[in-house]
Design an enzyme around this catalytic site. Sequence first.
Site, short mmCIF file in Angstrom:
data_model
loop_
_atom_site.label_atom_id
_atom_site.label_comp_id
_atom_site.label_asym_id
_atom_site.label_seq_id
_atom_site.Cartn_x
_atom_site.Cartn_y
_atom_site.Cartn_z
N GLY A 110 -2.94 11.19 1.51
CA GLY A 110 -3.90 10.42 0.72
C GLY A 110 -3.32 9.15 0.14
N TYR A 147 1.60 9.28 2.55
CA TYR A 147 0.79 8.64 1.54
C TYR A 147 0.54 7.18 1.90
CZ TYR A 147 2.11 12.60 -1.44
OH TYR A 147 2.32 13.86 -1.96
N SER A 148 -0.61 6.69 1.49
CA SER A 148 -0.95 5.28 1.58
C SER A 148 -0.77 4.75 3.00
CB SER A 148 -0.13 4.49 0.54
OG SER A 148 -0.79 3.31 0.20
N ALA A 149 0.10 3.75 3.20
CA ALA A 149 0.27 3.18 4.54
C ALA A 149 0.67 4.24 5.55
CB ALA A 149 1.32 2.07 4.51
N ALA A 179 0.88 -1.16 0.00
CA ALA A 179 0.00 0.00 0.00
C ALA A 179 0.92 1.21 0.00
CB ALA A 179 -0.91 0.01 1.21
#
Length: 292
Positions: A171, A149-151, A9
């Site tokens: 995000g 970001y992500s994780a 992720a």
Amino acid sequence: MTPGQNIYAMQAHAVRDFVAQTNGSCNMRALAECAPLMGPVAGDLMGYLSDGEACESLYVVQNGVAVVPVMGALVDRCRWIGSDWTTGYNVLKLQLEAAFADAQVEGIVLRISSGGGMASGLFDFVDWALQAKAEAGKPVVAICDEEAYSAAYAIALIGDSISLPQTGGVGSIGAFSMHWEYSQWLEKEGDTVTIIRSGTRKADSNSYEPLPDAARADFQASVDALRLMFAQRVSDARGIDINIVLGTEGRAYFGPTAAKEAVALGLADAIISPDDALSYFAAVVAEQRSAA
């Protein structure tokens, strides 16, 4: 497990590294006292966790504020603490567990600069951290320095608030998997790899044969499920309708214009420099201390 079976992720640039608005005024005294905490942490924290997972210094504490760095590629387990290149969820759990129990710590900053990481272990860690924070009753803020970001954004959800600088980003709420397949290249080179299997689906995502439809469907189902898990946690933590979260379609909000969009959506609370965000939080902690 082959590389294609790892579910990440994370942002694309982080994959490459891994594989190869608050309106309160800034308290300048607090800024002067606490700004060093936002500088390089490797010299203060760099250490290797033994089998007993003991380390001399788990975080820096100043004026009641502990700073826990969330840096680089995020992985399920890592022996190093304080690295700018990678952070393990096991290390973060160790740090937060200690900070929640530390009488000298009145508030915690998650200093985040990461494009994301592995989904493995991520949501168990985030769920644990949210529960532990509630039980400890200590304020936690997520300060992006520059990106989450992500994780890394999932970890930012642990914070009571999320801030990012004007050139930062948040995000990328989603997940993806990558499958490398070299069969045509091997054929061109005159090489043949023969997979001898017992079980029709054994090694069906290996890198030497085209990816079977059934394996591709499994990968798709996995990333779809991970995205939904992620979106639900964003919805719960940030109070945003899950359909709005899913509607971001995994977009990374970065740069001055998109940062404002992220705040408007509720993905972040303020656009503020990391130093000013820390200063403001330190002032709030000091004010709570005085009022106690």
